[in-house]
Write an enzyme that holds these catalytic residues in place. Structure first.
Site, PDB file in Angstrom:
ATOM      1  N   GLY A  18     -40.888   7.342  28.907  1.00 46.17           N
ATOM      2  CA  GLY A  18     -39.515   6.878  29.091  1.00 46.17           C
ATOM      3  C   GLY A  18     -38.508   7.954  28.713  1.00 46.17           C
ATOM      4  N   THR A 101     -37.442   1.694  17.470  1.00 42.58           N
ATOM      5  CA  THR A 101     -36.703   0.726  18.292  1.00 42.58           C
ATOM      6  C   THR A 101     -35.726  -0.120  17.485  1.00 42.58           C
ATOM      7  OG1 THR A 101     -38.640   0.604  19.717  1.00 42.58           O
ATOM      8  CG2 THR A 101     -36.961  -1.101  20.005  1.00 42.58           C
ATOM      9  N   GLU A 102     -34.509  -0.228  18.001  1.00 42.44           N
ATOM     10  CA  GLU A 102     -33.468  -1.060  17.412  1.00 42.44           C
ATOM     11  C   GLU A 102     -33.355  -2.361  18.208  1.00 42.44           C
ATOM     12  OE1 GLU A 102     -28.660  -0.719  16.391  1.00 42.44           O
ATOM     13  OE2 GLU A 102     -29.697   0.889  17.455  1.00 42.44           O
ATOM     14  N   GLU A 211     -27.674   0.165   0.725  1.00 42.86           N
ATOM     15  CA  GLU A 211     -26.433  -0.330   1.299  1.00 42.86           C
ATOM     16  C   GLU A 211     -26.248  -1.786   0.874  1.00 42.86           C
ATOM     17  OE1 GLU A 211     -26.945   0.141   5.514  1.00 42.86           O
ATOM     18  OE2 GLU A 211     -28.262  -1.574   5.690  1.00 42.86           O
ATOM     19  N   HIS A 249     -25.701  -2.529   9.708  1.00 39.43           N
ATOM     20  CA  HIS A 249     -27.053  -3.044   9.833  1.00 39.43           C
ATOM     21  C   HIS A 249     -27.105  -4.565   9.739  1.00 39.43           C
ATOM     22  CE1 HIS A 249     -28.795   1.064   8.612  1.00 39.43           C
ATOM     23  NE2 HIS A 249     -28.976   0.881   9.900  1.00 39.43           N
TER      24      HIS A 249
END
Length: 297
Positions: A18, A101-102, A211, A249
Site C-alpha cells: 500500500g 494504524t490509527e 498526557e 488522543h
C-alpha cells in the site's frame, strides 16, 4: 544493547504494497532496518523494488515467517483490516507486532490484544509511531535523522512529542525510543518499557512522556518508586487542557482532578521523577540528570 529490537531484528511489513506501507518501508530500509518481506493477502509471489533490491511479498504471516524467520512485524493496514492483520501475526507466533494504524475500533483492539497476551506476542500500539534504536533498527514511522545513538531511553504516548524530545536531546542520543500510542487500550504500557530500560545496561537515564486522561502515569509513578533505580525525567502533555474536553488522543479526557496534568505531575514527583512543564524544560532536566550521573562516576 537496546530494548525490543536490535540490529539483528528481521522485520515483516504487513501492508507493504500500500501507499503508506511502501513509503515507510523505504524509510526503514534507509535507516538500516532489516526488512525481510511484506505481507499482503492475494499477492504471494510478488515483490517490491526498494533501491534496486527486491523485497518479497507473501500472502500470509504464517507463510512469511516460515520463509524468512522474521521476529518482528509492523502493521500499515486500514483500520477495518487491522484486527485480522494482528491476529495473523499472533497466529504466526511473531515475537513483536508494532501496530501503526490509527482509528482501530476499541473492541477490535481489545480482541487482538487479548489473543496476543495469551500467545506471548508483544504488541506496541495501536495508533503509535513505533520504536527506534538509532543506528540499529527502526520499526515504524519515527524519522531516523532527528537523533543518533546514545544512552537515553524514551517512552512516550505521543508521536509528535517523541520526535520533539529526540530532537531536543540529539546532542546525547538514545538507546531506544518507544512510542506506545495514545489509544485507551494499548499493548505495551509505560510500565513495561520502564522495566525494560531498567534492565538494559546501555540505558543510563529514562525520559517518560505522558498526557492527560486515565491513570497510566499514576500507575507508572508507583512502579518507578518501587522498582526503578535509574534517573527518570517526565513530561505530561496537557497542562492547559480544560476539564471535560477530549484533547488529541482518544484516551486523553479528564474529569474533575482525575487525569489532569497537575495530578500526574504530583504523582510522578512524589516518586522522585523530575517533571518539566514544557518539552524544552524537560530536555534540560534530562541534561542536568546526565551531568549529575557523569559527575558521580
Amino acid at each position: 544493547m537496546s530494548i525490543f529490537i536490535n540490529a539483528s531484528s528481521r522485520v515483516l511489513v504487513q501492508g507493504m504494497t500500500g501507499k503508506e506501507g511502501r513509503k515507510h518501508t523505504q524509510r526503514m530500509i534507509m535507516s538500516g532496518t532489516r526488512i525481510v518481506g511484506g505481507v499482503t493477502p492475494g499477492k504471494s509471489g510478488e515483490s517490491v523494488l526498494f533501491e534496486e533490491d527486491p523485497v518479497p511479498v507473501f500472502g500470509s504471516m504464517v507463510e512469511a515467517v516460515a520463509a524468512t524467520n522474521a521476529d518482528v512485524s509492523v502493521v500499515f493496514v486500514p483500520p477495518k483490516f487491522a484486527k485480522a492483520a494482528v491476529l495473523e501475526a499472533v497466529e504466526a507466533e511473531i515475537e513483536l507486532c508494532v501496530v501503526i494504524t490509527e482509528g482501530i475500533p476499541v473492541h477490535d483492539s481489545i480482541e487482538f490484544l487479548a489473543a496476543a497476551q495469551e500467545s506471548g506476542t508483544r504488541v506496541i500500539g495501536p495508533n503509535c509511531p513505533g520504536l527506534i534504536s538509532p543506528g540499529k533498527s527502526n520499526v515504524g514511522i519515527i524519522p531516523a535523522h532527528i537523533s543518533g545513538p546514545g544512552r537515553i531511553g524514551l517512552v512516550s504516548k505521543s508521536g509528535t512529542l517523541t520526535y520533539q524530545m529526540m530532537y531536543e536531546l540529539r546532542d546525547h542520543g538514545f538507546s531506544t525510543a518507544v512510542g506506545i500510542g495514545g489509544d485507551p487500550v494499548v499493548g505495551t504500557r509505560h510500565i513495561d518499557v520502564l522495566q525494560a530500560f531498567e534492565e538494559d545496561p546501555e540505558t543510563d537515564i529514562i525520559v517518560m512522556i505522558g498526557e492527560i486522561g486515565g491513570d497510566a502515569e499514576e500507575r507508572a509513578a508507583e512502579y518507578i518508586q518501587a522498582n526503578i533505580t535509574k534517573p527518570v525525567v517526565g513530561y505530561v502533555a496537557g497542562f492547559t487542557a480544560p476539564p471535560g474536553k477530549t484533547m488529541g488522543h482518544a484516551g486523553a479526557i479528564i474529569t474533575g482532578s482525575a487525569g489532569t496534568a497537575q495530578a500526574k505531575k504530583e504523582a510522578l514527583e512524589a516518586a522522585g521523577v523530575l517533571v518539566g512543564e514544557t518539552p524544552s524544560l524537560t530536555a534540560q532536566l534530562a541534561r542536568d540528570a546526565i551531568a549529575r550521573l557523569r559527575g558521580s562516576r
